[in-house]
Design a protein around this motif. Structure first.
Motif, mmCIF file in Angstrom:
data_model
loop_
_atom_site.group_PDB
_atom_site.id
_atom_site.type_symbol
_atom_site.label_atom_id
_atom_site.label_comp_id
_atom_site.label_asym_id
_atom_site.label_seq_id
_atom_site.Cartn_x
_atom_site.Cartn_y
_atom_site.Cartn_z
ATOM 1 N N SER A 92 0.802 -1.212 0.000
ATOM 2 C CA SER A 92 0.000 0.000 0.000
ATOM 3 C C SER A 92 0.839 1.269 0.000
ATOM 4 C CB SER A 92 -0.921 0.004 1.229
ATOM 5 O OG SER A 92 -1.561 1.250 1.374
ATOM 6 N N MET A 93 1.915 1.301 0.762
ATOM 7 C CA MET A 93 2.665 2.542 0.956
ATOM 8 C C MET A 93 3.664 2.844 -0.157
ATOM 9 S SD MET A 93 3.456 2.461 5.043
ATOM 10 C CE MET A 93 4.290 4.053 5.028
ATOM 11 N N HIS A 94 4.016 1.841 -0.948
ATOM 12 C CA HIS A 94 5.111 2.033 -1.907
ATOM 13 C C HIS A 94 4.736 1.559 -3.312
ATOM 14 C CE1 HIS A 94 7.049 1.687 2.111
ATOM 15 N NE2 HIS A 94 7.630 2.789 1.682
ATOM 16 N N ILE A 95 3.521 1.879 -3.722
ATOM 17 C CA ILE A 95 3.078 1.542 -5.072
ATOM 18 C C ILE A 95 3.870 2.381 -6.084
ATOM 19 C CG2 ILE A 95 1.134 1.626 -6.657
ATOM 20 C CD1 ILE A 95 -0.715 1.168 -4.347
ATOM 21 N N PHE A 96 4.182 1.773 -7.217
ATOM 22 C CA PHE A 96 5.015 2.432 -8.234
ATOM 23 C C PHE A 96 4.600 1.887 -9.589
ATOM 24 C CE2 PHE A 96 8.910 3.051 -10.698
ATOM 25 C CZ PHE A 96 9.349 4.291 -10.265
ATOM 26 N N ASP A 97 4.412 2.765 -10.555
ATOM 27 C CA ASP A 97 4.021 2.322 -11.901
ATOM 28 C C ASP A 97 4.562 3.316 -12.914
ATOM 29 O OD1 ASP A 97 2.907 1.220 -14.119
ATOM 30 O OD2 ASP A 97 0.833 1.304 -13.433
ATOM 31 N N ILE A 98 5.811 3.121 -13.292
ATOM 32 C CA ILE A 98 6.499 4.095 -14.145
ATOM 33 C C ILE A 98 5.869 4.181 -15.535
ATOM 34 C CG2 ILE A 98 8.250 2.458 -14.984
ATOM 35 C CD1 ILE A 98 10.262 4.791 -14.845
ATOM 36 N N LYS A 99 5.317 3.075 -16.034
ATOM 37 C CA LYS A 99 4.759 3.115 -17.391
ATOM 38 C C LYS A 99 3.544 4.038 -17.459
ATOM 39 C CE LYS A 99 1.762 -1.014 -17.115
ATOM 40 N NZ LYS A 99 1.972 -1.270 -15.679
ATOM 41 N N ASN A 100 2.909 4.278 -16.332
ATOM 42 C CA ASN A 100 1.775 5.198 -16.265
ATOM 43 C C ASN A 100 2.142 6.510 -15.561
ATOM 44 O OD1 ASN A 100 -0.570 3.834 -17.549
ATOM 45 N ND2 ASN A 100 -0.101 2.256 -16.031
ATOM 46 N N ASN A 101 3.446 6.762 -15.462
ATOM 47 C CA ASN A 101 3.962 8.021 -14.908
ATOM 48 C C ASN A 101 3.587 8.252 -13.452
ATOM 49 O OD1 ASN A 101 5.348 8.922 -17.238
ATOM 50 N ND2 ASN A 101 3.410 9.562 -18.143
ATOM 51 N N PHE A 102 3.489 7.148 -12.686
ATOM 52 C CA PHE A 102 3.279 7.274 -11.240
ATOM 53 C C PHE A 102 4.546 6.820 -10.533
ATOM 54 C CE2 PHE A 102 1.916 5.911 -7.027
ATOM 55 C CZ PHE A 102 1.229 7.041 -6.611
ATOM 56 N N TYR A 103 5.178 7.736 -9.808
ATOM 57 C CA TYR A 103 6.489 7.493 -9.214
ATOM 58 C C TYR A 103 6.434 7.272 -7.695
ATOM 59 C CZ TYR A 103 8.685 8.461 -13.674
ATOM 60 O OH TYR A 103 9.093 8.388 -14.992
ATOM 61 N N GLY A 104 5.312 6.791 -7.207
ATOM 62 C CA GLY A 104 5.209 6.429 -5.783
ATOM 63 C C GLY A 104 4.381 7.433 -5.022
ATOM 64 N N GLY A 105 3.916 6.930 -3.988
ATOM 65 C CA GLY A 105 4.070 5.986 -2.914
ATOM 66 C C GLY A 105 5.430 6.053 -2.218
ATOM 67 N N HIS A 106 5.618 6.962 -1.183
ATOM 68 C CA HIS A 106 6.865 7.008 -0.425
ATOM 69 C C HIS A 106 6.568 7.083 1.067
ATOM 70 C CE1 HIS A 106 9.613 7.504 -3.880
ATOM 71 N NE2 HIS A 106 8.515 7.990 -4.443
ATOM 72 N N GLY A 107 7.280 6.251 1.831
ATOM 73 C CA GLY A 107 7.006 6.139 3.258
ATOM 74 C C GLY A 107 7.715 7.159 4.129
ATOM 75 N N ILE A 108 8.811 7.734 3.666
ATOM 76 C CA ILE A 108 9.550 8.712 4.461
ATOM 77 C C ILE A 108 8.916 10.078 4.256
ATOM 78 C CG2 ILE A 108 11.779 9.830 4.833
ATOM 79 C CD1 ILE A 108 13.100 7.248 3.834
ATOM 80 N N VAL A 109 8.507 10.698 5.353
ATOM 81 C CA VAL A 109 7.753 11.952 5.267
ATOM 82 C C VAL A 109 8.578 13.044 4.591
ATOM 83 C CG1 VAL A 109 6.593 13.767 6.589
ATOM 84 C CG2 VAL A 109 6.396 11.368 7.302
ATOM 85 N N GLY A 110 8.077 13.551 3.495
ATOM 86 C CA GLY A 110 8.717 14.635 2.758
ATOM 87 C C GLY A 110 9.724 14.198 1.720
ATOM 88 N N ALA A 111 10.131 12.921 1.744
ATOM 89 C CA ALA A 111 11.179 12.465 0.828
ATOM 90 C C ALA A 111 10.769 12.595 -0.631
ATOM 91 C CB ALA A 111 11.550 11.017 1.135
#
Length: 325
Positions: A104-123
């Motif tokens: 849930s927290m780190h979903i990533f799908d580069i082919k659809n231009n979605f770069y996450g989902g990042h768990g570290i606040v502000g990263a």
């Protein structure tokens, strides 16, 4: 509603309502599966904030990049990612967008231009600024739509990113989703100033705040800001004032909020507000809404079935995708 600038057809408006309702039902199913132990780890639901993802979906261009924190389900769906693969990722299956390795927290799908989902606040803000640098370097006319919460807006790397974005005039749209709480800590208790739209002023990044419970307002704000960026105005900032109806995560009972506060924001439900607009302006009738409800219910059933029938990833996958060349 402030819709004087809106460039949406009636079909677009109905489609926007359907998309927001789909996010709501998707998240309700995720909540159900989490309660059954079929989704592990942490799970942060987007219920209440659907107008933000929907506004982005209808305002962005196909090659724009989106990056966000861990309340990410609605935003990956806004990138037109396959919702079956999104749910499969939540349930940790091989057919997930990250082969079940991100969750849930780190979903990533580069082919659809979605770069996450990042768990570290502000990263994600630094990475999103890097996406803006890449867009300028490649001259591909794309914009990095970089989202953060009100809690992340107090992190130091956010302001380092603002400085670089303005210094190099990068095509970045910073969006602060201000839902009032950094986990369980209210904005009033965690921020010396409770308005976030002016956080870029010292870097000469213009900003403004909008009502995040109104789809039209969100859509217009994002569309206009993206147009400015593409025309060379440099980074822009929008504070979208929204509200999550559930706790910070599935393990949060949200007892720090009063019943009256929650009910106040539920009276501004973005889905019901848009439905009223559609009915009041004779764009569609209750028959259409019933058909939409039925279609989404079947779609959610298919998504659940797919995600639970998808195989679990082989343990050897632990050693793959660690390095990239």
């Amino acid at each position: 509603m402030s819709i004087q600038n809106t460039k949406l057809s009636n079909d677009d408006i109905i489609s926007a309502y359907e998309f927001m309702l789909f996010i709501r039902r998707f998240e309700e199913k995720a909540s159900e599966l989490y309660g059954q132990g079929k989704i592990g780890g942490f799970c942060h639901l987007y219920i209440g904030q659907e107008a933000v993802a929907c506004g982005i979906k209808y305002a962005k261009s196909a090659n724009d990049k989106i990056i966000t924190a861990y309340r990410d389900h609605g935003l990956i769906l806004a990138c037109d990612c396959d919702p079956k693969s999104v749910m499969a990722e939540l349930t940790g299956r091989i057919d997930g967008t990250s082969l079940g390795k991100g969750g849930s927290m780190h979903i990533f799908d580069i082919k659809n231009n979605f770069y996450g989902g990042h768990g570290i606040v502000g990263a994600q803000v630094s990475i999103g600024t890097g996406l803006g640098f890449a867009a300028k370097y490649k001259s591909d006319n794309s914009v990095s739509i970089t989202l953060m919460g009100d809690g992340a807006a107090n992190q130091g790397q956010v302001y380092e990113s603002f400085n670089m974005a303005k210094l190099w005039n990068l095509p970045v749209l910073y969006i602060i989703e201000n839902n009032g709480y950094a986990m369980g800590t209210s904005v009033k208790r965690s921020s010396s100033t409770t308005s976030f739209f002016n956080r870029g002023i010292s870097f000469e990044i213009p900003g403004f705040a909008v009502d995040g419970m109104d789809f039209f307002t969100v859509y217009d704000a994002i569309r206009i800001s993206l147009d400015k960026i593409r025309n060379g105005s440099g980074p822009q900032l929008i504070e979208i004032i929204t509200y999550r109806y559930r706790g910070h995560s599935m393990s949060d009972p949200a007892k720090y909020r009063t019943k009256d506060e929650v009910e106040h924001f539920k009276s501004k439900d973005p889905i019901q507000t848009l439905k009223k607009h559609i009915l009041n302006n004779n764009i569609a009738n209750e028959i259409i809404f019933k058909e939409i409800d039925k279609k989404i219910k079947q779609k959610i059933n298919d998504i659940e079935k797919f995600s639970l029938e998808s195989p679990l990833p082989n343990e050897n996958l632990l050693y793959e995708h660690i390095y990239s060349n």
